[in-house]
Design a protein around this motif. Structure first.
Motif, PDB file in Angstrom:
ATOM      1  N   SER A   1       3.923  -2.106   7.707  1.00  0.00           N
ATOM      2  CA  SER A   1       3.879  -2.913   6.490  1.00  0.00           C
ATOM      3  C   SER A   1       5.241  -2.999   5.817  1.00  0.00           C
ATOM      4  N   ARG A   2       6.286  -2.616   6.561  1.00  0.00           N
ATOM      5  CA  ARG A   2       7.639  -2.599   6.002  1.00  0.00           C
ATOM      6  C   ARG A   2       8.503  -3.665   6.673  1.00  0.00           C
TER       7      ARG A   2
ATOM      8  N   ARG B   1      10.511  -2.452  -2.076  1.00  0.00           N
ATOM      9  CA  ARG B   1      10.187  -1.022  -2.216  1.00  0.00           C
ATOM     10  C   ARG B   1      11.428  -0.223  -2.556  1.00  0.00           C
TER      11      ARG B   1
ATOM     12  N   TRP C   1      11.115  -4.054   1.994  1.00  0.00           N
ATOM     13  CA  TRP C   1      10.072  -4.842   1.330  1.00  0.00           C
ATOM     14  C   TRP C   1       8.693  -4.378   1.773  1.00  0.00           C
ATOM     15  N   ASP C   2       7.737  -4.525   0.896  1.00  0.00           N
ATOM     16  CA  ASP C   2       6.326  -4.350   1.232  1.00  0.00           C
ATOM     17  C   ASP C   2       5.844  -5.693   1.767  1.00  0.00           C
TER      18      ASP C   2
ATOM     19  N   GLN D   1       6.910  -7.432  -2.240  1.00  0.00           N
ATOM     20  CA  GLN D   1       7.692  -6.803  -3.298  1.00  0.00           C
ATOM     21  C   GLN D   1       8.706  -5.838  -2.697  1.00  0.00           C
TER      22      GLN D   1
ATOM     23  N   GLY E   1      11.791   3.421   0.946  1.00  0.00           N
ATOM     24  CA  GLY E   1      10.759   2.413   0.815  1.00  0.00           C
ATOM     25  C   GLY E   1       9.350   2.887   1.070  1.00  0.00           C
ATOM     26  N   GLN E   2       9.128   4.188   1.067  1.00  0.00           N
ATOM     27  CA  GLN E   2       7.761   4.683   1.282  1.00  0.00           C
ATOM     28  C   GLN E   2       6.994   4.644  -0.015  1.00  0.00           C
TER      29      GLN E   2
END
Length: 124
Positions: free
Chosen positions: A64-65, A86, A78-79, A84, A123-124
């Protein structure tokens, strides 16, 4: 591959510099400073990710990244689902030209002759 063009994806306002394909998503990055997520089956634009100050040079997709590398000296994580940001990865001394991602880390390469590895918290 048959050599026959199946479709064209149009949505950027500048030359397209990067593309990645994972599962049902195609992701492109361009000189217009944006990243577009496309539905691979339909060719329809799913979302447009904006936030870079320079051209997008590279994109990578992992789960999902989405990671975008830019001439502005940053990479953005990004998510993919929520479109959005991250995290913003800043630390290179020049344009970030390439990005790669695994489930646990992000790697970026830049014009400052370095490769940076960003930890699993990126970004987690």
């Amino acid at each position: 591959a048959t050599g026959q063009q199946l479709q064209q994806l149009r949505g950027h306002d500048g030359g397209v510099n990067a593309v990645a394909w994972k599962g049902d998503q195609i992701v492109s990055g361009a000189r217009d400073k944006s990243v577009i997520v496309w539905d691979a089956a339909t060719g329809q634009q799913a979302s447009k990710l904006e936030g870079h100050e320079g051209a997008v040079c590279s994109v990578a997709v992992e789960g999902s990244r989405i990671v975008s590398a830019s001439g502005d000296g940053t990479a953005v994580v990004w998510d993919a689902a929520g479109a959005q940001p991250r995290a913003q990865l800043a630390g290179h001394g020049g344009a970030v030209l390439a990005a790669a991602s695994t489930a646990s880390a992000v790697a970026t390469a830049a014009s400052d002759a370095t490769v940076a590895i960003w930890g699993s918290d990126a970004g987690q």
